[in-house]
Write an enzyme that holds these catalytic residues in place. Structure first.
Site, PDB file in Angstrom:
ATOM      1  N   ALA A 163       3.890 -17.821  18.889  1.00  0.00           N
ATOM      2  CA  ALA A 163       4.093 -18.312  17.526  1.00  0.00           C
ATOM      3  C   ALA A 163       2.801 -18.957  17.032  1.00  0.00           C
ATOM      4  O   ALA A 163       2.147 -19.699  17.772  1.00  0.00           O
ATOM      5  CB  ALA A 163       5.232 -19.328  17.505  1.00  0.00           C
TER       6      ALA A 163
ATOM      7  N   LYS B   2      -1.565 -13.551  14.976  1.00  0.00           N
ATOM      8  CA  LYS B   2      -1.330 -12.104  15.101  1.00  0.00           C
ATOM      9  C   LYS B   2      -1.093 -11.420  13.759  1.00  0.00           C
ATOM     10  O   LYS B   2      -1.623 -10.344  13.520  1.00  0.00           O
ATOM     11  CB  LYS B   2      -0.191 -11.813  16.086  1.00  0.00           C
ATOM     12  CG  LYS B   2       1.141 -12.429  15.715  1.00  0.00           C
ATOM     13  CD  LYS B   2       2.109 -12.404  16.873  1.00  0.00           C
ATOM     14  CE  LYS B   2       3.379 -13.115  16.512  1.00  0.00           C
ATOM     15  NZ  LYS B   2       3.227 -14.561  16.319  1.00  0.00           N
TER      16      LYS B   2
ATOM     17  N   ALA C 273       8.714  -5.711   6.192  1.00  0.00           N
ATOM     18  CA  ALA C 273       9.173  -7.039   6.593  1.00  0.00           C
ATOM     19  C   ALA C 273      10.545  -6.908   7.249  1.00  0.00           C
ATOM     20  O   ALA C 273      11.470  -6.362   6.653  1.00  0.00           O
ATOM     21  CB  ALA C 273       9.257  -7.943   5.371  1.00  0.00           C
TER      22      ALA C 273
ATOM     23  N   HIS D 120       3.287 -15.135   3.861  1.00  0.00           N
ATOM     24  CA  HIS D 120       2.946 -13.725   4.070  1.00  0.00           C
ATOM     25  C   HIS D 120       2.838 -12.997   2.728  1.00  0.00           C
ATOM     26  O   HIS D 120       1.937 -12.177   2.535  1.00  0.00           O
ATOM     27  CB  HIS D 120       3.986 -13.043   4.963  1.00  0.00           C
ATOM     28  CG  HIS D 120       3.839 -13.396   6.402  1.00  0.00           C
ATOM     29  ND1 HIS D 120       3.510 -12.465   7.361  1.00  0.00           N
ATOM     30  CD2 HIS D 120       3.960 -14.576   7.068  1.00  0.00           C
ATOM     31  CE1 HIS D 120       3.440 -13.060   8.533  1.00  0.00           C
ATOM     32  NE2 HIS D 120       3.725 -14.338   8.381  1.00  0.00           N
ATOM     33  N   ARG D 121       3.712 -13.303   1.813  1.00  0.00           N
ATOM     34  CA  ARG D 121       3.702 -12.664   0.498  1.00  0.00           C
ATOM     35  C   ARG D 121       2.401 -12.981  -0.247  1.00  0.00           C
ATOM     36  O   ARG D 121       1.791 -12.101  -0.855  1.00  0.00           O
ATOM     37  CB  ARG D 121       4.919 -13.133  -0.310  1.00  0.00           C
ATOM     38  CG  ARG D 121       5.132 -12.380  -1.600  1.00  0.00           C
ATOM     39  CD  ARG D 121       6.431 -12.788  -2.275  1.00  0.00           C
ATOM     40  NE  ARG D 121       7.554 -12.210  -1.542  1.00  0.00           N
ATOM     41  CZ  ARG D 121       8.686 -12.839  -1.281  1.00  0.00           C
ATOM     42  NH1 ARG D 121       8.899 -14.064  -1.698  1.00  0.00           N
ATOM     43  NH2 ARG D 121       9.640 -12.241  -0.615  1.00  0.00           N
TER      44      ARG D 121
END
Length: 169
Positions: free
Chosen positions: A9, A13, A32, A47-48
């Site tokens: 986590a 990555k 996703a 992420h968006r």
């Protein structure tokens, strides 16, 4: 080309996988696997915001094998994250061995370039409860199976890719 990015986590990555995809000259499809949930809202928004507007986003929590079968050879699929997909399979009551075999088979036959992101969960203590133990076993089998068919595997630590298989990204 199939490239698997593995790491713990917050290991970097996803960012490393995205950086590789930025160099792709054709269509990038961001897949996703997270289900929208208040506990995931901050990560989904992060992420968006990082994704270019030109990337097409598909939310697919379960049917990755179908998505891989339908992908065109001019596409690059960035699938983030396999352990969330595996969790979704488990919560849906799917046979994890069959789901894993189906995904690996579809990945092997896929005509598109594929970049996969997954969280390594097998480097800690062995969980005490049966469900968590089953998940760690299934994730390990999933990662090993995908690594067998992948051209490249990178283990991510502190924002750096460590080549495990193939060349450095």
């Amino acid at each position: 080309m199939i490239h698997l990015f593995l790491g713990g986590a917050r290991s970097g990555k996803s960012s490393l996988a995205e950086a590789l995809c930025h160099r792709w000259p054709g269509q990038v499809v961001y897949v996703a696997t997270a289900r929208s949930h208040p506990s995931m809202a901050e990560r989904i928004e992060l992420h968006r915001r990082r994704r270019p507007q030109s990337w097409h986003c598909v939310e697919e929590p379960l049917a990755l094998a179908r998505l891989l079968a339908e992908a065109g050879e001019d596409q690059l699929l960035l699938i983030d994250c396999l352990t969330l997909w595996l969790t979704n399979q488990m919560m849906a009551g799917a046979c994890l061995d069959q789901a894993t075999e189906g995904l690996i088979g579809a990945l092997s036959a896929c005509r598109a370039e594929v970049v996969l992101v997954s969280t390594e969960v097998g480097q800690g203590l062995i969980p005490d409860d049966p469900m968590s133990r089953a998940f760690v076993v299934a994730a390990g089998e999933l990662h090993q199976g995908i690594a067998r068919v992948a051209d490249r595997v990178s283990f991510c630590q502190a924002g750096h890719p460590i080549p495990v298989k193939g060349e450095r990204p």
